[in-house]
Design an enzyme around this catalytic site. Structure first.
Site, PDB file in Angstrom:
ATOM      1  N   CYS A  74       0.738  -1.267   0.061  1.00 42.02           N
ATOM      2  CA  CYS A  74      -0.053  -0.035  -0.066  1.00 42.02           C
ATOM      3  C   CYS A  74       0.757   1.390   0.079  1.00 42.02           C
ATOM      4  CB  CYS A  74      -0.858   0.001   1.140  1.00 42.02           C
ATOM      5  SG  CYS A  74      -1.873  -1.406   1.223  1.00 42.02           S
ATOM      6  N   HIS A 131      -2.004   8.345   6.456  1.00 46.10           N
ATOM      7  CA  HIS A 131      -2.421   7.125   5.455  1.00 46.10           C
ATOM      8  C   HIS A 131      -3.933   6.707   5.926  1.00 46.10           C
ATOM      9  CE1 HIS A 131      -1.561   3.502   3.482  1.00 46.10           C
ATOM     10  NE2 HIS A 131      -1.449   2.554   4.606  1.00 46.10           N
ATOM     11  N   GLU A 179      -0.246   5.364  13.787  1.00 44.34           N
ATOM     12  CA  GLU A 179      -0.180   6.568  13.146  1.00 44.34           C
ATOM     13  C   GLU A 179      -0.623   7.875  13.913  1.00 44.34           C
ATOM     14  OE1 GLU A 179      -0.732   8.656   8.555  1.00 44.34           O
ATOM     15  OE2 GLU A 179      -1.813   7.063   9.245  1.00 44.34           O
ATOM     16  N   LYS A 185      -8.979   8.342   2.745  1.00 45.99           N
ATOM     17  CA  LYS A 185      -9.591   6.878   2.550  1.00 45.99           C
ATOM     18  C   LYS A 185     -10.959   6.898   3.027  1.00 45.99           C
ATOM     19  CE  LYS A 185      -5.128   4.256   2.265  1.00 45.99           C
ATOM     20  NZ  LYS A 185      -4.285   5.809   2.423  1.00 45.99           N
ATOM     21  N   HIS A 240      -9.568   2.292   0.434  1.00 43.94           N
ATOM     22  CA  HIS A 240      -8.227   1.907   0.330  1.00 43.94           C
ATOM     23  C   HIS A 240      -8.097   1.375  -0.856  1.00 43.94           C
ATOM     24  CE1 HIS A 240      -4.300   1.188   1.274  1.00 43.94           C
ATOM     25  NE2 HIS A 240      -4.411   0.717   2.243  1.00 43.94           N
ATOM     26  N   PHE A 291       1.697  -3.167   3.728  1.00 44.87           N
ATOM     27  CA  PHE A 291       2.043  -4.550   4.340  1.00 44.87           C
ATOM     28  C   PHE A 291       3.570  -4.938   4.181  1.00 44.87           C
ATOM     29  CE2 PHE A 291      -2.244  -6.962   4.317  1.00 44.87           C
ATOM     30  CZ  PHE A 291      -2.915  -6.040   5.118  1.00 44.87           C
TER      31      PHE A 291
END
Length: 415
Positions: free
Chosen positions: A165, A305, A316, A334, A339, A398
């Site tokens: 991502c 993110h 985060e 998002k 996503h 990931f």
């Protein structure tokens, strides 16, 4: 790598294919409205999460024209449409440029999974003769980078970074390095992903990563909300034209923003979970700040993110609060877009550029307020008007990949 102190990296073009809109104005209006693009998808019926954020406002084959699209997977079509739009926005004409000095870096997560799934069904039903001879070039992850290079006549470095991502942001950081090293004058860079298939949706659901708010898909993606329960799958592409500032100046191009710094690190912690202490992410932020020459207190805005997953958002929020006690306003696209996986870092970089240009920070969709223990200033309900000179765009993937991009207002430091 030796940086060239005489030039900076500037953004001169944007191209988009997103769930919120495919032209810049519609995309920006969608973000600022703060309404989720999630809806039920017939192809996902019967799954634990039967909804997603499709980017289906453009007929991609019509946009490409001719018979070009017949040999491409959907993610490649999206990438090529976005690339053409970005190059046009930059005022560049591929027939006139020195293609040897133009690179393409296009981040991708998994490539042409939908066409692979379809081919497996054909193989099982009708044998090997039913498999297309174009399956390999359609499903390979570097297909989008290759097709963009072919279409534009870009003969410089061609790369397809895969950092999950964070891939779109990795592509932009890599392009920044190519320009700073003097290997290219222009790099067409971004990310693309299209995997709204039962197999992929089931895989993420089995992992426990997806929201299961099937009764209200539009409320499912809720970054930083206390009751968040997972992300919503999306698809899309974004491409930015990055250019050496001296090259842009020589052709009287209008810089839209400056990519002043980038930081890339790896957690080396877990295949899918972030380091809860955020050590790798913190180093990525500090590296981006160091390259940009900024102090932490000079950051005016953070484009997070913000996946809407319990683990990422907690990490985060703690990271932002710890590094930026002056509480710069935070947004998380998002909530609107879902996503978009490999495309996310590039789409959100484009959103950050637009925030710098407009002096407006879009709200986080579906968020009233973050948990009280997180000392972060999330923009909610309405866009916030605020002069923004310096902004960060965070991307995490990931595998423990962390990429942070530092963007500066174009009028501030272009040399």
């Amino acid at each position: 790598m030796t940086r060239n102190a005489r030039t900076t990296t500037v953004v001169t073009g944007l191209g988009l294919v997103t769930p919120a809109g495919d032209d810049e104005e519609t995309f920006w209006a969608g973000l600022c409205a703060g309404r989720s693009a999630a809806r039920r998808c017939p192809e996902l019926a019967g799954l634990p999460a039967d909804f997603a954020c499709p980017a289906d406002r453009t007929d991609l084959d019509e946009a490409l024209g001719g018979r070009t699209g017949w040999r491409m997977s959907r993610f490649t079509k999206m990438a090529l449409v976005a690339a053409r739009r970005a190059v046009a926005d930059a005022g560049l004409r591929p027939r006139d440029w020195d293609g040897d000095r133009v690179g393409v870096v296009l981040g991708v997560g998994v490539g042409g999974v939908p066409v692979l799934e379809d081919s497996v069904r054909r193989l099982d039903a009708n044998g090997p003769q039913a498999v297309s001879p174009l399956l390999a070039p359609m499903m390979m992850p570097n297909a989008a980078a290759g097709e963009i290079a072919i279409d534009l006549g870009a003969r410089g470095p061609g790369l397809a970074p895969a950092t999950a991502c964070a891939s779109g942001a990795t592509a932009l950081a890599t392009a920044h390095d190519l320009l700073a090293a003097g290997r290219c004058d222009v790099v067409v860079a971004g990310g693309a992903e299209s995997v709204l298939t039962p197999l992929v949706a089931a895989a993420f659901a089995q992992l426990g990563a997806l929201s299961t708010r099937t009764g209200d898909p539009a409320a499912a993606s809720r970054p930083f909300a206390p009751d968040r329960d997972g992300f919503v799958l999306g698809e899309g592409a974004a491409v930015l034209v990055l250019e050496r500032s001296d090259h842009a100046a020589a052709r009287s191009a209008r810089p839209r923003a400056v990519l002043a710094g980038a930081g890339s690190t790896t957690d080396a912690h877990h295949p899918t979970a972030p380091d809860p202490a955020g050590r790798g992410a913190r180093r990525a932020v500090e590296t981006a700040l160091g390259e940009a020459g900024w102090a932490a207190h000079q950051v005016d805005h953070v484009n997070a993110h913000g996946t809407s997953t319990p683990l990422n958002d907690a990490m985060e929020a703690t990271l932002i609060a710890g590094l930026f006690p002056h509480r710069p306003p935070v947004t998380a696209p998002k909530g609107v877009l879902g996503h978009t996986l490999a495309a996310g870092g590039a789409i959100e970089a484009a959103a950050t550029v637009l925030t710098l240009e407009h002096g407006v920070i879009p709200p986080v969709a579906n968020l009233d307020a973050p948990p009280a223990e997180w000392d972060i200033d999330c923009v909610t309900k309405q866009p916030r008007r605020l002069p923004v000179e310096r902004a960060l765009s965070n991307s995490f993937g990931f595998g423990g990949h962390n990429v942070v991009l530092a963007f500066e207002h174009a009028g501030h430091s272009v040399r």
